[in-house]
Design an enzyme around this catalytic site. Structure first.
Site, PDB file in Angstrom:
ATOM      1  N   PRO A 206      15.075 133.529 -26.850  1.00 15.06           N
ATOM      2  CA  PRO A 206      14.903 134.654 -27.761  1.00 15.06           C
ATOM      3  C   PRO A 206      13.491 134.795 -28.319  1.00 15.06           C
ATOM      4  CG  PRO A 206      16.387 132.979 -28.685  1.00 15.06           C
ATOM      5  CD  PRO A 206      16.171 132.639 -27.253  1.00 15.06           C
ATOM      6  N   ASN A 207      13.062 136.039 -28.358  1.00 17.03           N
ATOM      7  CA  ASN A 207      11.801 136.450 -29.000  1.00 17.03           C
ATOM      8  C   ASN A 207      10.543 136.089 -28.221  1.00 17.03           C
ATOM      9  OD1 ASN A 207      12.990 137.631 -31.395  1.00 17.03           O
ATOM     10  ND2 ASN A 207      13.559 135.553 -31.956  1.00 17.03           N
TER      11      ASN A 207
ATOM     12  N   ARG B  83       4.633 138.784 -32.246  1.00 21.53           N
ATOM     13  CA  ARG B  83       5.250 137.879 -33.234  1.00 21.53           C
ATOM     14  C   ARG B  83       4.259 136.787 -33.654  1.00 21.53           C
ATOM     15  NH1 ARG B  83       8.997 133.206 -30.391  1.00 21.53           N
ATOM     16  NH2 ARG B  83       9.718 132.938 -32.511  1.00 21.53           N
TER      17      ARG B  83
ATOM     18  N   TYR C 212       1.695 131.739 -32.208  1.00 24.12           N
ATOM     19  CA  TYR C 212       1.976 131.873 -30.779  1.00 24.12           C
ATOM     20  C   TYR C 212       0.858 132.549 -29.975  1.00 24.12           C
ATOM     21  CZ  TYR C 212       6.608 130.562 -32.422  1.00 24.12           C
ATOM     22  OH  TYR C 212       7.655 129.889 -33.001  1.00 24.12           O
TER      23      TYR C 212
ATOM     24  N   ASN D 190      11.648 127.482 -21.801  1.00 26.14           N
ATOM     25  CA  ASN D 190      11.366 127.529 -23.233  1.00 26.14           C
ATOM     26  C   ASN D 190      12.600 128.136 -23.900  1.00 26.14           C
ATOM     27  OD1 ASN D 190      10.563 127.898 -25.835  1.00 26.14           O
ATOM     28  ND2 ASN D 190       8.587 128.836 -25.337  1.00 26.14           N
TER      29      ASN D 190
ATOM     30  N   ALA E 279      14.354 129.369 -30.063  1.00 20.52           N
ATOM     31  CA  ALA E 279      15.157 128.895 -31.198  1.00 20.52           C
ATOM     32  C   ALA E 279      16.403 128.133 -30.748  1.00 20.52           C
ATOM     33  CB  ALA E 279      15.551 130.072 -32.084  1.00 20.52           C
TER      34      ALA E 279
ATOM     35  N   GLU F  58      10.978 121.139 -20.347  1.00 19.18           N
ATOM     36  CA  GLU F  58      11.043 121.884 -21.609  1.00 19.18           C
ATOM     37  C   GLU F  58       9.617 122.243 -22.033  1.00 19.18           C
ATOM     38  OE1 GLU F  58      12.538 119.405 -24.758  1.00 19.18           O
ATOM     39  OE2 GLU F  58      12.353 120.965 -26.291  1.00 19.18           O
TER      40      GLU F  58
ATOM     41  N   HIS G 176       7.188 124.350 -24.980  1.00 27.65           N
ATOM     42  CA  HIS G 176       7.024 125.107 -26.222  1.00 27.65           C
ATOM     43  C   HIS G 176       5.555 125.463 -26.374  1.00 27.65           C
ATOM     44  CE1 HIS G 176      11.089 124.267 -27.438  1.00 27.65           C
ATOM     45  NE2 HIS G 176      10.892 123.017 -27.050  1.00 27.65           N
TER      46      HIS G 176
ATOM     47  N   ARG H 102       5.895 120.956 -36.816  1.00 29.19           N
ATOM     48  CA  ARG H 102       6.282 122.111 -37.659  1.00 29.19           C
ATOM     49  C   ARG H 102       7.465 121.723 -38.567  1.00 29.19           C
ATOM     50  NH1 ARG H 102       6.772 127.302 -34.021  1.00 29.19           N
ATOM     51  NH2 ARG H 102       6.895 128.256 -36.110  1.00 29.19           N
TER      52      ARG H 102
HETATM   53  C1  DQA Z   1       9.029 127.918 -29.559  1.00 30.17           C
HETATM   54  C2  DQA Z   1       9.259 127.075 -30.820  1.00 30.17           C
HETATM   55  C3  DQA Z   1      10.622 127.368 -31.411  1.00 30.17           C
HETATM   56  O1  DQA Z   1      10.840 126.574 -32.562  1.00 30.17           O
HETATM   57  C4  DQA Z   1      10.716 128.823 -31.806  1.00 30.17           C
HETATM   58  O2  DQA Z   1      12.004 129.128 -32.298  1.00 30.17           O
HETATM   59  C5  DQA Z   1      10.332 129.748 -30.710  1.00 30.17           C
HETATM   60  C6  DQA Z   1       9.211 129.390 -29.836  1.00 30.17           C
HETATM   61  C7  DQA Z   1       7.629 127.710 -28.978  1.00 30.17           C
HETATM   62  O3  DQA Z   1       7.413 128.141 -27.854  1.00 30.17           O
HETATM   63  O4  DQA Z   1       6.741 127.164 -29.643  1.00 30.17           O
HETATM   64  O5  DQA Z   1      10.869 130.846 -30.583  1.00 30.17           O
HETATM   65  O6  DQA Z   1       9.958 127.494 -28.575  1.00 30.17           O
END
Ligand code: DQA
Length: 140
Positions: free
Chosen positions: A9-10, A17, A22, A73, A76, A97, A99, A106
């Site tokens: 998501p997102n 965002r 990011y 990735n 959330a 994985e 990020h 964080r």
């Molecule tokens: C994320 C880190 C997550 O905590 C967050 O919810 C994201 C992006 C990252 O790429 O740093 O949506 O996965």
């Protein structure tokens, strides 16, 4: 070698965002960067992004015997989903994985990852370059 890049998501809101966290690269920029890198390495790449946990589970299941590696990735869902790691265990596809931010420096809730034990590696805090590093890891 066929690699599936899954974004949760997102991630499609990249560039818009929270750019301080990011960055300013857009989602389209991200896909172009990965595609160019994969082409250079002779890797076939497929992209999937969803804001819906069940759709991500469906995609992982559909990848069984069709995909050699996953770059993921979970966004959330990293910190909440049990269904996604269960799906990864079910298909047994090597997964890295990724990020963009350094989740471990964080908020406390971001320091929990339910997918990490099912992954061969975790790359965090390297920005979008982390996706290319994940491809290298899957190749090695
Ligand atoms: C994320 C880190 C997550 O905590 C967050 O919810 C994201 C992006 C990252 O790429 O740093 O949506 O996965």
């Amino acid at each position: 070698m066929k690699i599936l890049v899954i974004n949760g998501p997102n991630i499609n809101m990249l560039g818009i965002r929270e750019p301080d966290i990011y960055g300013r690269e857009t989602y389209a920029d991200l896909l172009e960067k990965i595609k160019n890198y994969a082409d250079k390495k002779g890797v076939e790449v497929e992209f999937f992004q969803s804001n819906h946990e069940g759709d991500i589970v469906d995609k992982i299941q559909q990848s069984y015997k069709k995909i050699d590696g996953i770059v993921m990735n979970p966004a959330a869902y990293t910190h909440t989903s049990v269904a996604i790691p269960d799906a990864l265990k079910a298909v047994g596809i090597p997964t890295v994985e990724v990020h963009i931010s350094d989740v471990d420096s964080r908020e406390e809730f971001r320091q929990v990852s339910y997918v990490r034990p099912c992954c061969v590696a975790c790359i965090k805090g390297h920005g979008t370059d982390g996706y290319c590093e994940a491809i290298d890891l899957l190749l090695s």
